[in-house]
Design a protein around this motif. Structure first.
Motif, PDB file in Angstrom:
ATOM      1  N   SER A  51       1.064  -0.975  -0.015  1.00 13.68           N
ATOM      2  CA  SER A  51      -0.355   0.427  -0.173  1.00 13.68           C
ATOM      3  C   SER A  51       0.982   1.661  -0.098  1.00 13.68           C
ATOM      4  O   SER A  51       1.848   1.444   1.016  1.00 13.68           O
ATOM      5  N   VAL A  52       0.821   2.335  -1.149  1.00 11.76           N
ATOM      6  CA  VAL A  52       2.090   3.162  -1.555  1.00 11.76           C
ATOM      7  C   VAL A  52       1.285   4.382  -0.740  1.00 11.76           C
ATOM      8  O   VAL A  52      -0.406   4.746  -1.541  1.00 11.76           O
ATOM      9  N   PHE A  53       1.274   5.148   0.228  1.00  8.16           N
ATOM     10  CA  PHE A  53       0.976   6.836  -0.157  1.00  8.16           C
ATOM     11  C   PHE A  53       2.543   7.333  -0.580  1.00  8.16           C
ATOM     12  O   PHE A  53       3.563   6.991  -0.667  1.00  8.16           O
ATOM     13  N   GLY A  54       2.538   8.508  -1.764  1.00 10.96           N
ATOM     14  CA  GLY A  54       2.719   9.209  -2.345  1.00 10.96           C
ATOM     15  C   GLY A  54       2.855  10.682  -1.487  1.00 10.96           C
ATOM     16  O   GLY A  54       1.462  10.789  -1.430  1.00 10.96           O
ATOM     17  N   ILE A  55       4.127  11.196  -2.207  1.00  8.87           N
ATOM     18  CA  ILE A  55       3.704  13.550  -1.847  1.00  8.87           C
ATOM     19  C   ILE A  55       4.847  13.415  -2.510  1.00  8.87           C
ATOM     20  O   ILE A  55       5.780  13.323  -2.891  1.00  8.87           O
TER      21      ILE A  55
END
Length: 325
Positions: free
Chosen positions: A29-33
């Motif tokens: 599960s990927v969060f990006g900023i």
């Protein structure tokens, strides 16, 4: 393989987007900023045609994207409390830009990294994979250059910011029980690349196929390696090497090339035969490092190995950039 919740900073950028896609494909599960909404197309694997605007958070199953400055990451802490590992790639990486604005690397790179470390401290996030740079070695005469080079003298603000970042990361790990893997890249090229010598050469040939200007004397030695190999290193090496609280690795190719050899391959792939004209000097621009050839024995010892040699990586990159047109 254990599936984790990960945060990728600089997620829409060149290396970050390739890394995020691979992590997502592996089931994490990927969060990006990222601050640059203009690079949204690099994340089409997950976001598709989703509208993106600065200061917003968008996403679908197993992928969430924050379009904002990493110095504001604390504002999103409520969404990031369950992160297992942060892959920190966000940085101002344009050496020539920093000559005009010397403080941009301080704000974006040093302050930005401090914001990430503070998020880790407050949210009790224990694992950090950091994109450092071989630029910090400066004009060393130790070639190939090992990670334990005793005399590090950066010759650009960008390189100096990476030295500062590594020092702060080491201190946070020592004090707060975090673990970090820091990777000093050589010259990464390939899919989603948006700046660098190959793009510069192609742009010049688009304007003039008779004469090609090459910065410096053309003898600058660089170890070019494919972004796919870089991504594998960032993912695989931390999984295999968990011995110390802080580990530093050089990531590069097993071979190297001179810039004039790169120019020759670019011309061959395009099908032109211009006269090469050199601007002269050992550097392409102020802050350039004439020779970046790294000792990657440590990375090889844990089982990572680049799949593509320099010439193949360069040819693949030229083909990618032309197909993208």
């Amino acid at each position: 393989m254990q599936k984790n919740n990960v945060l990728v900073t600089g997620c829409a950028g060149f290396i970050g987007s390739n890394l995020a896609e691979e992590l997502w494909n592996q089931g994490h599960s990927v969060f990006g900023i990222d601050i640059d909404t203009k690079k949204k197309e690099n994340l089409s694997f997950a976001l598709g045609e989703t509208q993106s605007s600065y200061g917003s958070m968008v996403g679908i199953d197993r992928f969430r994207m924050i379009w904002d400055d990493i110095n504001k990451v604390d504002s999103y802490k409520i969404f990031l409390n369950n992160i297992d590992t942060i892959y920190h790639l966000a940085a101002s990486a344009d050496v020539r830009k920093s000559l005009v604005d010397p403080t941009c690397d301080l704000y974006n790179n040093v302050n930005g990294t401090n914001s990430i470390l503070e998020l880790m401290r407050k949210a009790d996030i224990k694992n950090l994979v950091f994109a450092s740079s071989s630029a910090m070695y400066g004009d060393t005469k130790v070639i190939p250059t090992p990670e334990d080079l005793p005399d590090i003298r950066p010759n650009s603000m960008y390189a100096a910011s990476k030295v500062a970042n590594e020092a702060f990361i080491n201190a946070y790990c020592n004090i707060y029980g975090m673990k970090a893997w820091m990777f000093r890249f050589s010259h990464v090229i390939g899919r989603h690349e948006h700046r660098g010598v190959i793009i510069d050469l192609i742009a010049k040939l688009n304007k003039n196929v008779e004469t090609l200007e090459i910065l410096g004397d053309g003898n600058q030695g660089k170890s070019f390696f494919d972004v796919a190999d870089c991504v594998r290193g960032l993912i695989e090496i931390p999984q295999k090497d968990k011995n110390k609280s802080v580990e530093i690795y050089n990531l590069a190719n097993t071979d190297s090339m001179k810039i004039k050899q790169v120019a020759k391959i670019v011309c061959e792939e395009i099908g032109v035969n211009p006269i090469f004209k050199y601007t002269g000097g050992i550097r392409g621009w102020p802050g350039d490092t004439p020779n970046t050839i790294l000792d990657i024995t440590k990375a090889l010892s844990v089982g990572w190995k680049p799949k593509y040699d320099c010439k193949t990586a360069v040819r693949n990159t030229v083909k990618y950039l032309f197909e993208r047109k």
